[in-house]
Scaffold this active site. Structure first.
Site, PDB file in Angstrom:
ATOM      1  CG  ASN A 108     -50.761 -21.204  16.636  1.00 39.64           C
ATOM      2  OD1 ASN A 108     -49.897 -20.744  17.510  1.00 39.64           O
ATOM      3  ND2 ASN A 108     -50.768 -22.257  16.290  1.00 39.64           N
TER       4      ASN A 108
ATOM      5  CG  PHE B  74     -56.132 -20.828  22.432  1.00 40.07           C
ATOM      6  CD1 PHE B  74     -55.667 -21.807  23.298  1.00 40.07           C
ATOM      7  CD2 PHE B  74     -57.580 -20.866  22.491  1.00 40.07           C
ATOM      8  CE1 PHE B  74     -56.264 -22.184  24.203  1.00 40.07           C
ATOM      9  CE2 PHE B  74     -58.217 -21.415  23.473  1.00 40.07           C
ATOM     10  CZ  PHE B  74     -57.630 -22.108  24.402  1.00 40.07           C
TER      11      PHE B  74
ATOM     12  CG  HIS C 163     -45.929 -20.548  23.908  1.00 35.18           C
ATOM     13  ND1 HIS C 163     -44.994 -20.041  23.254  1.00 35.18           N
ATOM     14  CD2 HIS C 163     -46.795 -20.893  23.004  1.00 35.18           C
ATOM     15  CE1 HIS C 163     -45.372 -19.987  21.937  1.00 35.18           C
ATOM     16  NE2 HIS C 163     -46.187 -20.513  21.755  1.00 35.18           N
TER      17      HIS C 163
ATOM     18  CG  ASN D   7     -46.895 -20.769  14.806  1.00 30.89           C
ATOM     19  OD1 ASN D   7     -46.368 -20.638  13.720  1.00 30.89           O
ATOM     20  ND2 ASN D   7     -47.137 -21.805  15.090  1.00 30.89           N
TER      21      ASN D   7
END
Length: 264
Positions: free
Chosen positions: A135, A133, A88, A181
């Site tokens: 999102n 982060f 990610h 996201n």
């Protein structure tokens, strides 16, 4: 009536768009002509210096190139040691590759991001790794764009994509979030606009019935890391081409089979 020679000279001078200094010899009367030296025709010339003799004049004209607008290059990921080196976070790693290659420090924290300023060639750039982060990435990216008034066409967002084969790149001029996201958050903070460039880095699909959330948090094995390092070098060159030569040439470079052969 203005002489044909003057008209041709004026067209040549006003068509020059690069930074240069030129010296031309023209009849002395031309420098006294109001149509040649009018503000409208000479607004792009920073200097017009003339010296004359009885019949001719040497005119030195310095033409200044407009300063390029800055680009914002953003890599998406999650902050902290727990997420370092995971699938990610390939967006972070691509930005780190660019920063190291171009000598851009990213030690400052601004707009909820690790942030740095520098240039690629003659183009000024800002690099950012949001620390919100994944999102909530849009909180950081949206703040930077708003503060510096960066046009969305000058924004490149780099992120991971499970729908691309591992270590493959895809450069797109616009598009949706595709279920990512981080990109969803960015688009929301751009008031729904999707008209910004994005560089996708393939991380492949989860094996078997593995939960995608667990898959994107996995690290890479040795072979995957070697392949990914090549991908980052291709991505670095693609970003340079994008900024200096335009989207079409960069996209052709990314999608060419010869590109992968060259870097292997």
């Amino acid at each position: 009536m203005v002489a044909p020679e003057l008209m041709r000279l004026t067209m040549i001078l006003t068509s020059i768009s690069f930074s240069s200094v030129i010296t031309v010899r023209i009849p002395y009367c031309f420098c006294r002509c109001s149509r040649f030296t009018s503000p409208a025709r000479m607004s792009k010339f920073s200097t017009l210096a003339c010296s004359s003799s009885d019949s001719t004049t040497s005119a030195t004209v310095q033409i200044s190139e407009p300063k390029p607008k800055p680009w914002l290059l953003v890599g998406l990921g999650n902050p902290g040691k727990t997420f370092k080196g995971t699938r990610h976070n390939v967006g972070f790693e691509m930005i780190e590759t660019i920063a190291e290659a171009e000598g851009i420090s990213m030690s400052s924290v601004n707009f909820k991001a690790l942030f740095g300023k520098g240039s690629i060639g003659h183009v000024p750039v800002m690099l950012a790794k949001p620390q919100t982060f994944m999102n909530a990435s849009g909180e950081s990216v949206g703040s930077i764009v708003s503060y510096y008034k960066i046009p969305l066409k000058q924004v490149l967002v780099i992120f991971d994509d499970m729908d691309l084969p591992f270590a493959k790149l895809r450069l797109l001029p616009k598009g949706g979030h595709g279920g990512h996201n981080g990109m969803r958050s960015v688009i929301n903070h751009f008031k729904g606009s999707r008209d910004f460039t994005r560089l996708k880095i393939g991380i492949g699909r989860p094996p078997g019935k593995m939960d995608p959330v667990n898959f994107v948090m996995r690290s890479f094995n040795k072979q995957e890391r070697e392949e990914l390092d090549i991908t980052y070098q291709i991505g670095l060159e693609a970003v340079r081409i994008l900024l200096l030569e335009g989207f079409d040439k960069s996209a052709t470079f990314v999608n060419s089979a010869k590109t992968l052969e060259r870097f292997r």
